[in-house]
Design a protein around this motif. Sequence first.
Motif, PDB file in Angstrom:
ATOM      1  N   ASN A 201       5.256  16.482  13.721  1.00  0.00           N
ATOM      2  CA  ASN A 201       3.800  16.381  14.418  1.00  0.00           C
ATOM      3  C   ASN A 201       2.541  16.727  14.386  1.00  0.00           C
ATOM      4  OD1 ASN A 201       2.943  15.354  16.895  1.00  0.00           O
ATOM      5  ND2 ASN A 201       4.967  15.560  17.787  1.00  0.00           N
ATOM      6  N   GLU A 203      -0.359  16.801  15.654  1.00  0.00           N
ATOM      7  CA  GLU A 203      -1.204  16.912  17.496  1.00  0.00           C
ATOM      8  C   GLU A 203      -0.504  18.061  17.817  1.00  0.00           C
ATOM      9  OE1 GLU A 203      -0.026  13.761  15.781  1.00  0.00           O
ATOM     10  OE2 GLU A 203      -2.142  12.961  15.343  1.00  0.00           O
ATOM     11  N   GLN A 204       0.604  17.896  18.034  1.00  0.00           N
ATOM     12  CA  GLN A 204       1.301  18.961  18.459  1.00  0.00           C
ATOM     13  C   GLN A 204       1.563  20.583  18.037  1.00  0.00           C
ATOM     14  OE1 GLN A 204       5.558  18.371  18.738  1.00  0.00           O
ATOM     15  NE2 GLN A 204       6.032  20.171  20.652  1.00  0.00           N
ATOM     16  N   GLU A 207      -2.928  21.237  18.212  1.00  0.00           N
ATOM     17  CA  GLU A 207      -2.815  22.240  19.305  1.00  0.00           C
ATOM     18  C   GLU A 207      -2.142  23.061  19.814  1.00  0.00           C
ATOM     19  OE1 GLU A 207      -4.162  22.122  23.097  1.00  0.00           O
ATOM     20  OE2 GLU A 207      -4.858  19.830  21.885  1.00  0.00           O
ATOM     21  N   LYS A 208      -1.002  23.449  19.051  1.00  0.00           N
ATOM     22  CA  LYS A 208      -0.598  24.705  19.378  1.00  0.00           C
ATOM     23  C   LYS A 208      -1.156  25.820  18.184  1.00  0.00           C
ATOM     24  CE  LYS A 208       3.910  24.154  20.026  1.00  0.00           C
ATOM     25  NZ  LYS A 208       5.888  23.901  19.469  1.00  0.00           N
TER      26      LYS A 208
END
Length: 338
Positions: A201, A203-204, A207-208
């Motif tokens: 993932n 995008e996830q 973001e983190k």
Amino acid sequence: MKILKDVKKNTIILILITCLVMFLVLRKDFSNIVDLLLKMDLKFILIAFLLFLISIFLRGYITYRTVDNKEKFSLIEAIRHNVITQFFNGITPFSTGGQPMEIYMLTRHGISANKGTMIILQNFIFYQVALVLFGIMAVSYNYIFHIFPKVVLLRKLVLIGFLVNTLVAVGIFLISLSKKFTTGCMKFIVKILNKLKIVKNKEQVEEKLKVRLEEFHESAKVLRKRKFLFIEGVVFNFLSLACLYAIPLFVVYSMHDFTSISLLECLTASAYVLLVGAFVPIPGASGGIEYSFLAFFGNFLSSSINSAVLLIWRFITYYFGMIIGAIVFNLHERREKR
């Protein structure tokens, strides 16, 4: 907290590994090792314990210095937190439990989670820079004097560990200079890992990492403004590491051996041992750290003395810290519940 739930499981694993390591260390020369332990000069053991306590005090003092509101957080509280951190670092793989627990404890003193995270990140920066500086000294000393001719494989692991820590320090420096540049690098790396099917993932994960980079950038920006705090933090962490790394020397002295190893050799060997220990995914790096200790210090000490020193050194720097950390944590929790 998840850390508290994992304590029992990790404790059982740790006890089993400790028993196995004790058996392997003692089985070859049990009588001589026991004889050495019974004849130790206790004043040098007391000095070794004192060095460990000084190391804890120095780390606690720097935590205290990074907190702006001294009314909420005293020096005693900072030292108490550092003692408790010894337990949670010791009971979790790769010493990952100490920082979340410290943030949690800071919030209980009225310090916000964001501010607590900032304090922990600043302390991490101090420690990382000090670790790299010590690593440069240790690697340079060994490169010049070739004091570890028998442990080629472990020396390569040390070099890898040193390079990883150096890259982390360089990464912190780059983040402090340009958030845009490091964000671009982060996205490029994640994109490659996504194509290699290592990251699923994208995008996830991005973001983190973006949140973590923001936290690091803010922490580094604060330290750019507080240059004296940065210098003080690095110096005190360097001295804290020096105290830890010097402990084996005084344990050797307690065995009435004053000539086999010098202070510089001890500091270098200790630095190498703990760099190797960073690769072991078991609480306290148990097993790997004992093996590397015997390998590096075996260049200077006889087999019996080396094994006896290992047992005392490991108790002082690991088990003793965990014991007092567990006791202080339990007392702290009971007081908070009243």
